[in-house]
Motif scaffolding. Structure first.
Motif, PDB file in Angstrom:
ATOM      1  N   UNK A 143       3.149  -8.740  -2.758  1.00 23.28           N
ATOM      2  CA  UNK A 143       3.296  -8.780  -4.208  1.00 23.28           C
ATOM      3  C   UNK A 143       2.479  -7.707  -4.918  1.00 23.28           C
ATOM      4  N   UNK A 144       1.530  -7.100  -4.216  1.00 21.85           N
ATOM      5  CA  UNK A 144       0.692  -6.107  -4.877  1.00 21.85           C
ATOM      6  C   UNK A 144       1.430  -4.790  -5.080  1.00 21.85           C
ATOM      7  N   UNK A 145       1.031  -4.133  -6.125  1.00 14.82           N
ATOM      8  CA  UNK A 145       1.547  -2.795  -6.394  1.00 14.82           C
ATOM      9  C   UNK A 145       1.046  -1.834  -5.316  1.00 14.82           C
ATOM     10  N   UNK A 146       1.857  -0.858  -4.958  1.00 18.86           N
ATOM     11  CA  UNK A 146       1.502   0.091  -3.900  1.00 18.86           C
ATOM     12  C   UNK A 146       1.521   1.517  -4.440  1.00 18.86           C
ATOM     13  N   UNK A 147       0.463   2.258  -4.113  1.00 18.37           N
ATOM     14  CA  UNK A 147       0.409   3.700  -4.332  1.00 18.37           C
ATOM     15  C   UNK A 147       0.449   4.363  -2.957  1.00 18.37           C
ATOM     16  N   UNK A 148       1.389   5.270  -2.742  1.00 16.87           N
ATOM     17  CA  UNK A 148       1.575   5.910  -1.443  1.00 16.87           C
ATOM     18  C   UNK A 148       1.354   7.409  -1.555  1.00 16.87           C
ATOM     19  N   UNK A 195      10.084  -0.611   3.457  1.00 19.00           N
ATOM     20  CA  UNK A 195      10.648  -1.284   4.633  1.00 19.00           C
ATOM     21  C   UNK A 195       9.798  -2.468   5.059  1.00 19.00           C
ATOM     22  N   UNK A 196       8.498  -2.430   4.736  1.00 20.46           N
ATOM     23  CA  UNK A 196       7.612  -3.549   5.063  1.00 20.46           C
ATOM     24  C   UNK A 196       7.757  -4.708   4.092  1.00 20.46           C
ATOM     25  N   UNK A 197       8.459  -4.491   2.978  1.00 23.65           N
ATOM     26  CA  UNK A 197       8.706  -5.578   2.044  1.00 23.65           C
ATOM     27  C   UNK A 197       8.076  -5.423   0.679  1.00 23.65           C
ATOM     28  N   UNK A 198       7.323  -4.360   0.449  1.00 25.10           N
ATOM     29  CA  UNK A 198       6.760  -4.124  -0.885  1.00 25.10           C
ATOM     30  C   UNK A 198       7.872  -3.635  -1.819  1.00 25.10           C
ATOM     31  N   UNK A 199       7.757  -3.966  -3.087  1.00 24.03           N
ATOM     32  CA  UNK A 199       8.828  -3.617  -4.027  1.00 24.03           C
ATOM     33  C   UNK A 199       8.376  -2.687  -5.145  1.00 24.03           C
ATOM     34  N   UNK A 200       7.119  -2.763  -5.556  1.00 18.52           N
ATOM     35  CA  UNK A 200       6.616  -1.905  -6.641  1.00 18.52           C
ATOM     36  C   UNK A 200       5.792  -0.778  -6.023  1.00 18.52           C
ATOM     37  N   UNK A 201       6.411   0.380  -5.866  1.00 18.09           N
ATOM     38  CA  UNK A 201       5.815   1.476  -5.096  1.00 18.09           C
ATOM     39  C   UNK A 201       5.898   2.775  -5.878  1.00 18.09           C
ATOM     40  N   UNK A 202       4.787   3.510  -5.919  1.00 19.48           N
ATOM     41  CA  UNK A 202       4.753   4.840  -6.529  1.00 19.48           C
ATOM     42  C   UNK A 202       4.292   5.837  -5.478  1.00 19.48           C
ATOM     43  N   UNK A 203       4.998   6.959  -5.370  1.00 17.18           N
ATOM     44  CA  UNK A 203       4.667   7.986  -4.386  1.00 17.18           C
ATOM     45  C   UNK A 203       4.063   9.202  -5.074  1.00 17.18           C
ATOM     46  N   UNK A 204       2.973   9.718  -4.479  1.00 18.85           N
ATOM     47  CA  UNK A 204       2.349  10.938  -5.005  1.00 18.85           C
ATOM     48  C   UNK A 204       3.057  12.181  -4.504  1.00 18.85           C
ATOM     49  N   UNK A 205       3.856  12.045  -3.451  1.00 17.11           N
ATOM     50  CA  UNK A 205       4.585  13.165  -2.858  1.00 17.11           C
ATOM     51  C   UNK A 205       3.654  14.354  -2.626  1.00 17.11           C
TER      52      UNK A 205
END
Length: 235
Positions: free
Chosen positions: A73-78, A89-99
Motif C-alpha cells: 500500500x505504500x507509495x514507491x519511488x524507483x 509486478x510485485x503488486x505496488x500500484x502508486x509508483x514514480x520513476x526517476x528514470x
C-alpha cells in the motif's frame, strides 16, 4: 553464429543477467552470462508503522523487500523504469520513476516531499552503490535505510577467462562488479576487450587498466539506463 563472434559478457547478477541476455540476443549478439556478483537475501525485521513511502534503487531491492513483507500500500519511488516495473509486478500500484540514477531519485523525492506524511524507507543492498539517504536527510526528510540483500563477489568461470580474447565487450552495471573485474584483469589481461559501463561511477575502477594494456577501452552510457548502455554496442 561463429564461435566467439559478437559475444558479450553479461556480469550482472541473476535474474537481471537473464533479462539483459535476452535483449542482447534480440539485437543479434551472443550473450555470455557469467555474473561477477551473487545476490543473497538478508532477513531484517521490517516496521512500516511510520513509513509513508518506499525508495528503491534496484530491482534486487524490490524483489528482496517483496519476499520479506506483504504490504503493497505504500507509495514507491524507483530509481529507473526497470525498478518501477519490478515494483509494479510485485503488486505496488502508486509508483514514480526517476528514470536516472540515485541523484535523480533524490531530486524526484524532494520534488514531492510536501505530499509525504511520514518517513521514507530505503530497502537497499548491505553496501549500496550510492548514497540516497544523506541528501534527503540534509533537506529535512525522515529517511532510514534498511539492508534487505547483499551482493557477494563471484569468480568468473575458467571458460570465461579463457575466452576473453574472443569477447567483443563486457557489460558492467555496478561499481562493485567493475572493481571485481579489475581485480581479475590484473591477472588475466584482455587487451582486445571493451568495457561498457552503466555510468561514470561504474567506469571509474577500470580507468587505469586501459593505460596498462589490460583493456582496450572503457566507455560509459550517455544515461544510466540499460537501453543507453546497450546503445554503446552499436557505436
Amino acid at each position: 553464429m561463429a564461435d566467439g563472434a559478437r559475444r558479450i559478457w553479461v556480469t550482472r547478477a541473476s535474474p537481471g543477467a537473464e533479462a539483459t541476455a535476452a535483449r542482447l540476443a534480440a539485437m543479434g549478439f551472443e550473450p555470455l552470462i557469467d555474473p561477477l556478483l551473487e545476490v543473497r537475501d538478508l532477513s531484517p525485521a521490517i516496521d512500516l508503522g511510520d513509513v509513508a513511502a518506499l525508495a528503491f534503487t534496484s530491482v534486487n531491492g524490490v524483489a528482496a523487500f517483496a519476499r520479506l513483507h506483504g504490504d503493497r500500500t505504500r507509495r514507491v519511488f524507483a530509481v529507473g523504469d526497470r525498478t518501477a516495473r519490478a515494483a509494479r509486478e510485485a503488486g505496488f500500484t502508486e509508483i514514480a520513476s526517476a528514470d536516472g540514477d540515485v541523484e535523480a531519485l533524490a531530486a524526484l523525492i524532494l520534488g514531492q516531499a510536501e505530499q509525504l506524511d511520514g518517513a521514507i524507507l530505503h530497502p537497499s543492498a548491505l553496501e549500496p552503490a550510492g548514497d540516497l539517504v544523506s541528501p534527503l536527510v540534509a533537506a529535512g526528510l525522515s529517511v532510514r535505510r534498511l539492508a534487505v540483500y547483499e551482493a557477494v563477489d563471484r569468480a568468473p568461470s575458467p571458460e570465461t577467462l579463457s575466452a576473453l580474447d574472443g569477447l567483443e565487450a563486457v557489460l558492467l552495471h555496478s561499481p562493485r562488479a567493475a572493481r571485481t573485474l579489475a581485480g581479475w584483469l590484473t591477472r588475466h589481461p584482455a587487451p582486445g576487450l571493451r568495457a561498457l559501463c552503466l555510468s561514470g561511477a561504474v567506469a571509474e575502477p577500470l580507468g587505469t587498466l586501459v593505460q596498462a594494456g589490460r583493456l582496450k577501452a572503457v566507455t560509459s552510457a550517455s544515461h544510466p539506463t540499460e537501453t543507453a548502455l546497450l546503445d554503446r554496442l552499436t557505436l
